[in-house]
Scaffold this motif. Sequence first.
Motif, PDB file in Angstrom:
ATOM      1  N   UNK A 122       0.815  -1.201   0.000  1.00 31.96           N
ATOM      2  CA  UNK A 122       0.000   0.000   0.000  1.00 31.96           C
ATOM      3  C   UNK A 122       0.850   1.253   0.000  1.00 31.96           C
ATOM      4  N   UNK A 123       0.156   2.382  -0.039  1.00 30.96           N
ATOM      5  CA  UNK A 123       0.782   3.700  -0.097  1.00 30.96           C
ATOM      6  C   UNK A 123       0.026   4.614   0.858  1.00 30.96           C
ATOM      7  N   UNK A 124       0.739   5.531   1.479  1.00 28.28           N
ATOM      8  CA  UNK A 124       0.123   6.472   2.409  1.00 28.28           C
ATOM      9  C   UNK A 124      -0.922   7.332   1.708  1.00 28.28           C
ATOM     10  N   UNK A 125      -1.901   7.795   2.488  1.00 29.67           N
ATOM     11  CA  UNK A 125      -2.923   8.675   1.916  1.00 29.67           C
ATOM     12  C   UNK A 125      -2.276   9.904   1.286  1.00 29.67           C
ATOM     13  N   UNK A 411      -4.509   0.221  -0.996  1.00 28.76           N
ATOM     14  CA  UNK A 411      -3.974  -1.059  -0.521  1.00 28.76           C
ATOM     15  C   UNK A 411      -4.409  -2.142  -1.504  1.00 28.76           C
ATOM     16  N   UNK A 412      -3.494  -3.056  -1.820  1.00 34.71           N
ATOM     17  CA  UNK A 412      -3.856  -4.103  -2.767  1.00 34.71           C
ATOM     18  C   UNK A 412      -2.646  -4.790  -3.349  1.00 34.71           C
ATOM     19  N   UNK A 419      -3.892  -5.717 -11.639  1.00 38.09           N
ATOM     20  CA  UNK A 419      -3.853  -5.104 -10.312  1.00 38.09           C
ATOM     21  C   UNK A 419      -5.244  -5.062  -9.711  1.00 38.09           C
ATOM     22  N   UNK A 420      -5.277  -4.965  -8.394  1.00 34.40           N
ATOM     23  CA  UNK A 420      -6.526  -4.717  -7.676  1.00 34.40           C
ATOM     24  C   UNK A 420      -6.199  -3.940  -6.407  1.00 34.40           C
ATOM     25  N   UNK A 421      -6.875  -2.813  -6.229  1.00 33.58           N
ATOM     26  CA  UNK A 421      -6.646  -1.971  -5.058  1.00 33.58           C
ATOM     27  C   UNK A 421      -7.969  -1.555  -4.444  1.00 33.58           C
TER      28      UNK A 421
END
Length: 470
Positions: A122-125, A411-412, A419-421
């Motif tokens: 994931x990556x931060x908001x 997140x994913x 891909x799926x997030x």
Amino acid sequence: MAGLLTSTFRIPGFHQLADLFPKHIASLRERLHRGDQQIKTTIIKLKFEPEDHQRIDLLQWLNGQENFPRVAWTNRENSYQMAGIGSAAPQIQMDTCQAGDFSGLASGLAKDGFEYLRFFGGIAFDPTTTSDAEWRSFNIGRFVAPMFSFEVEQGQTRFIAQIVAIDKLAPALDRLLAEFLMLNESFVHDSISEANFRITQEIPNHSGWLDIHHQILTEIDQNQIEKVVLAKKLVVRSDGNLSPLRIFQELDRTNPHAFKYYFEFEEGSAFTGASPERLFSIHEHELTSEALAGTRPQGTSATESRQFGDALLTSEKDQREHGIVFDELQRRFELLTDQIHGDDHPGILNQVFVQHLHQTLSGRLKTGTGPVRVLEILHPTPALGGHPQAAALGAIKKYEPFCRGWFGGPVGWIQGNQAEFAVGIRSALCIAQNQINLYAGVGIVAGSEANAEWAEMNQKLRVWEGSLGL
């Protein structure tokens, strides 16, 4: 170009995996021995499928493991579930980032052979902001391809062992076997009932929320912003050591129709949740996303739930909020896709405790557009940030009295061009041995009522009732 060495083994059942795995490794090593000269990078991927179609509890298996990282993912349709540990390849860690620029992720994924691996993370908001100490182990973004995992896809359960081999195959196979022998065969059935949980802090508290809400409405009335999404954070402590993975097991059990995710890159710090919201999925160059905005609780009966849903569908304020999200999503889709199509009108997406307005959108990705570019364009959506984006994100930084970290971020998983997030909401950060931070947010538009929005956040936090007994 890296090579791929893959084999699928049919075994009587997973109960024989501990005996058969070393034998298959030895056999494979013997076959490769004569040709084990200098090689290019090769991805070794071994799959084991039971002849008896045995199903196992993936999360109980994961809970029995002692190595890290530990990750888990289940999609909203429950057609794909994964629980994995270890790292088959160097983890991708994003330490700095510019707005709308995830080139650090793109360069990490571009390494030889990584298109054969599925990376979860994931990556931060807000990836442009340095996270506080609580989020230290997550970086701005972090992705891992598990060395060992159980997957259930379309009803088929399989065990996957994978590793990146550089220069020679034999040392990689030896390491894969050594790591396999460290796995715990037991399935842990521990309980969280031993710990009592209590809320120790609410950020902001109710009076603080009333003040923030008033200031946001003032900016909306002055036409500075159209929508802002603000959140609150509950600090919950237990009187004993908590088990983040056991909490996630209960969350998974009590929220059957959500994206469930669990990331524990380092022992003692886990980000987990059960999100209703798909950020996007890419399958065979088809991009799918959705607008999710507007909320009502579920009722105490099916009739009352339908009444709440009907009220949501006819609410001018909620329809307007939803329209902001969907219109902006369409605009961004035009940058990414051709042949756009989707739902003509919003419907209802039901969750255990709440229901939302929901409208899907799909399109064929333009040539050369991949998952990282989609992430850059779609995140953050107005559903979690606001609109216009720059002004709304500025308001979040100004008024929200805590660091979001990965809350609300993507997140994913990514594998090659697939891909799926999900959006990392209905989420929690488990830290130390006895603390868990819970997060929930609401969209504020003209006509929003502070107490109603406060009640909506509390309703969303009910997702943790089964896990924490709050």
